[in-house]
Write an enzyme that holds these catalytic residues in place. Structure first.
Site, PDB file in Angstrom:
ATOM      1  N   LYS A  60       0.842  -1.198   0.000  1.00 13.47           N
ATOM      2  CA  LYS A  60       0.000   0.000   0.000  1.00 13.47           C
ATOM      3  C   LYS A  60       0.881   1.253   0.000  1.00 13.47           C
ATOM      4  O   LYS A  60       2.094   1.144   0.234  1.00 13.47           O
ATOM      5  CB  LYS A  60      -0.921  -0.017   1.221  1.00 13.47           C
ATOM      6  CG  LYS A  60      -0.197   0.052   2.548  1.00 13.47           C
ATOM      7  CD  LYS A  60      -1.152  -0.226   3.702  1.00 13.47           C
ATOM      8  CE  LYS A  60      -0.429  -0.109   5.022  1.00 13.47           C
ATOM      9  NZ  LYS A  60      -1.180  -0.735   6.117  1.00 13.47           N
ATOM     10  N   ARG A 104     -11.542  -0.663  13.572  1.00 19.74           N
ATOM     11  CA  ARG A 104     -11.460   0.018  12.270  1.00 19.74           C
ATOM     12  C   ARG A 104     -12.497  -0.711  11.426  1.00 19.74           C
ATOM     13  O   ARG A 104     -13.669  -0.664  11.745  1.00 19.74           O
ATOM     14  CB  ARG A 104     -10.086  -0.158  11.599  1.00 19.74           C
ATOM     15  CG  ARG A 104      -8.871   0.114  12.427  1.00 19.74           C
ATOM     16  CD  ARG A 104      -7.669   0.461  11.553  1.00 19.74           C
ATOM     17  NE  ARG A 104      -7.274  -0.585  10.608  1.00 19.74           N
ATOM     18  CZ  ARG A 104      -6.178  -0.536   9.883  1.00 19.74           C
ATOM     19  NH1 ARG A 104      -5.353   0.485   9.982  1.00 19.74           N
ATOM     20  NH2 ARG A 104      -5.875  -1.499   9.034  1.00 19.74           N
ATOM     21  N   TYR A 131      14.860  32.626   0.859  1.00 18.98           N
ATOM     22  CA  TYR A 131      13.748  33.481   1.258  1.00 18.98           C
ATOM     23  C   TYR A 131      13.965  34.084   2.633  1.00 18.98           C
ATOM     24  O   TYR A 131      14.479  33.427   3.546  1.00 18.98           O
ATOM     25  CB  TYR A 131      12.449  32.677   1.295  1.00 18.98           C
ATOM     26  CG  TYR A 131      11.875  32.394  -0.074  1.00 18.98           C
ATOM     27  CD1 TYR A 131      11.373  33.421  -0.862  1.00 18.98           C
ATOM     28  CD2 TYR A 131      11.826  31.101  -0.563  1.00 18.98           C
ATOM     29  CE1 TYR A 131      10.838  33.156  -2.121  1.00 18.98           C
ATOM     30  CE2 TYR A 131      11.289  30.826  -1.817  1.00 18.98           C
ATOM     31  CZ  TYR A 131      10.804  31.860  -2.587  1.00 18.98           C
ATOM     32  OH  TYR A 131      10.274  31.597  -3.820  1.00 18.98           O
ATOM     33  N   MET A 138       9.924  25.463  -2.564  1.00 19.99           N
ATOM     34  CA  MET A 138       9.031  24.521  -3.240  1.00 19.99           C
ATOM     35  C   MET A 138       9.822  23.547  -4.095  1.00 19.99           C
ATOM     36  O   MET A 138       9.546  22.365  -4.099  1.00 19.99           O
ATOM     37  CB  MET A 138       8.007  25.282  -4.087  1.00 19.99           C
ATOM     38  CG  MET A 138       6.880  24.396  -4.567  1.00 19.99           C
ATOM     39  SD  MET A 138       5.677  25.284  -5.569  1.00 19.99           S
ATOM     40  CE  MET A 138       4.612  25.972  -4.337  1.00 19.99           C
TER      41      MET A 138
END
Ligand code: PLP
Length: 386
Positions: free
Chosen positions: A37, A136, A278, A326
Site C-alpha cells: 500500500k 477500524r 527566502y 518549493m
C-alpha cells in the site's frame, strides 16, 4: 525523456536479505503477503512488485482497488493480489474478473458479491475480516454466524479464501494486553468456523511487528509491510530480536533498500552578512560556499528540514542552509573541497562512510518513517540496482 530532479534507487540484494530473514523468523510453510500500500511505502509499487517476486514473494496486499490495479500491471502471472481496504461496489466486477482477492467486513456485501460472481461465471475470492478490538474495519461477531451459513451455501461461487483481523499497535509492548485480547477474540471466530465445518483456506492476522514478536500470531500467512522495506516496526521489536540473539550479533539483519539522490545544480560563494534564500532564515556569519539542489517540499523533501537537515556530498555532511523552497534548497559546502555542478548528492541513504537514515527526518520533522516514505511523490523515478 528528460530527467527528473531526483531519483530513487532500490537495492535488490537488500530486499532479498530482508525477505529471507522474515522467512527464517516465521518458519517454513508460512506464506508472506507483501504489503505494498501507499506506493509500496513510497518505494514505488511497480518496481517493488518485480523485486519482491524475484525474492520469491507471490502474494501482494494493497489498500485499494486503485493500488491493486497497479500491482496487476506489474506482477507476473503466478502472484496473487488482495485488497485489504476500499473496494467500491462499481469495482467488484473488475476484482472478480481479475481473480483479485478482497476483504469483506459487512454481511450486506455478500449477496451482491454472489450476484456478480454468478453473473460473471467466475468465483469471487473473499477474505472475511473480523472485528477483534481495533475498531477500524472488521465484521461484528453478531453477523458472523449468518456469514458462515451464507459462505457454506454458496461455496461454489464465493471462495472463503481467508479469515483475518488486524492488530491495533502490535509494535509496542505496552499494548500487549490489547494484542492478546484481539488474538483471543480471533480464536473465537475460528472456533465457530470449526464448529460449522466451514474453514477458511488461509488464516492471517500478523503484521510485521506481530510476526516478529508474537510467534503464536503466525498462522498460514503474514502480512509484511514495514519490515520488508528494512525498517524495524519499533525499537521494542528490534531489541526483542537482539535479546533473542543473546547479544551474539548486533548487526541488524534488516537492510534499508532505498537510496534517494539528486545532484548539485549550482555552486556559489556567499559573502558574510548575506542572507540565503527566502527571508532572513539564514544569514552567513562568514564567507561561505553553497550548493543549490534542484528539489524542495513539492518533491517530498520535508520543509521541516529547513536550517536543520543535511545531505551527503563526497561522503561528507552538508547542512541545509535557509528554508526548503518549493523546488530548491541550499546546503553549505564550505568544508567540502571541489564541489562542482553535477556532483552526486545523497538525500537519504549511504555515500562513502556516511549514512542518512529516514529516521533522522523523523527526529527533525516529527514525520514517522512510514509517513515520510509514503509522501514521496510517485513521479520520482525509481530504479532497481544490485
Ligand atoms: C499496513 C497493514 C499491514 C502491514 O503492516 P506493517 O506494520 O507495515 O507490517 C498489515 N495488515 C493491514 C491490514 C495493514 O493495513
Amino acid at each position: 525523456m528528460v530527467r527528473h530532479s531526483s531519483r530513487i534507487e532500490l537495492s535488490q540484494s537488500s530486499l532479498t536479505k530482508n525477505i529471507n530473514f522474515i522467512r527464517k523468523k516465521i518458519g517454513p510453510g508460512v506464506r508472506i503477503s507483501s504489503v505494498v500500500k501507499a506506493n509500496a511505502y513510497g518505494h514505488g509499487i511497480h518496481q517493488f512488485v518485480k523485486m519482491a517476486e524475484k525474492a520469491g514473494v507471490d502474494h501482494f496486499a494493497a489498500a485499494s482497488a486503485f493500488e491493486a490495479e497497479e500491482v496487476l500491471e506489474a506482477r507476473s502471472a503466478g502472484s496473487d493480489i488482495m485488497i485489504m481496504g476500499i473496494l467500491y461496489k462499481e469495482d467488484i466486477d473488475w476484482a472478480i474478473s481479475n481473480g483479485i482477492e478482497f476483504y469483506v467486513f459487512n454481511y450486506e456485501r455478500l449477496p451482491y458479491v454472489l450476484e456478480r460472481a454468478q453473473a460473471l461465471g467466475i468465483p469471487a475470492k473473499v477474505h472475511i475480516e473480523v472485528e477483534t478490538g481495533a475498531n477500524r474495519t472488521g465484521m461484528q461477531a453478531s453477523e458472523f454466524p449468518d456469514t458462515l451459513k451464507f459462505l457454506k451455501k454458496h461455496a461454489k461461487d464465493i471462495h472463503f479464501k481467508g479469515l483475518c483481523t488486524h492488530f491495533g499497535g502490535a509494535e509496542s509492548f505496552s499494548n500487549q494486553f490489547k494484542i492478546t485480547s484481539q488474538h483471543e477474540r480471533y480464536k473465537e471466530f475460528l472456533k465457530q468456523c470449526e464448529k460449522r465445518k466451514m474453514l477458511p483456506e488461509i488464516r492471517h492476522i500478523a503484521c510485521s511487528a506481530a510476526a516478529l514478536a508474537y510467534k503464536d500470531t503466525v498462522y498460514d500467512m503474514v502480512r509484511m509491510g514495514v519490515s520488508q522495506y528494512g525498517f524495524w516496526p519499533s525499537p521494542d521489536i528490534y531489541y526483542l530480536h537482539m535479546q533473542e540473539q543473546g547479544g551474539r550479533n548486533n548487526v541488524s539483519p534488516l537492510k534499508r533498500i532505498f537510496t534517494w539522490k539528486t545532484d548539485v545544480m549550482d555552486v556559489r560563494d556567499v559573502r558574510a552578512g548575506e542572507f540565503i534564500g527566502y527571508g532572513t532564515a539564514y544569514q552567513a556569519t562568514q564567507d561561505m560556499r553553497v550548493a543549490v539542489l534542484p528539489l524542495g517540499y513539492s518533491n517530498g523533501y520535508p520543509r521541516g528540514q529547513s536550517n536543520r537537515g543535511y545531505v551527503l556530498i563526497k561522503g561528507k555532511k552538508a547542512p541545509v542552509v535557509g528554508l526548503i523552497n518549493m523546488n530548491l534548497f541550499m546546503v553549505d559546502v564550505s568544508h567540502i573541497p571541489d564541489v562542482e555542478v553535477g556532483e552526486e548528492v545523497v538525500l537519504v541513504g549511504k555515500q562513502k562512510n556516511n549514512t542518512i537514515n529516514i529516521s533522522s527526518f523523523t527526529q527533525v520533522t516529527q514525520l514517522m518513517n512510514n509517513e515520510m516514505l509514503s509522501r514521496l511523490p510517485a513521479a520520482i523515478p525509481r530504479k532497481i540496482v544490485k
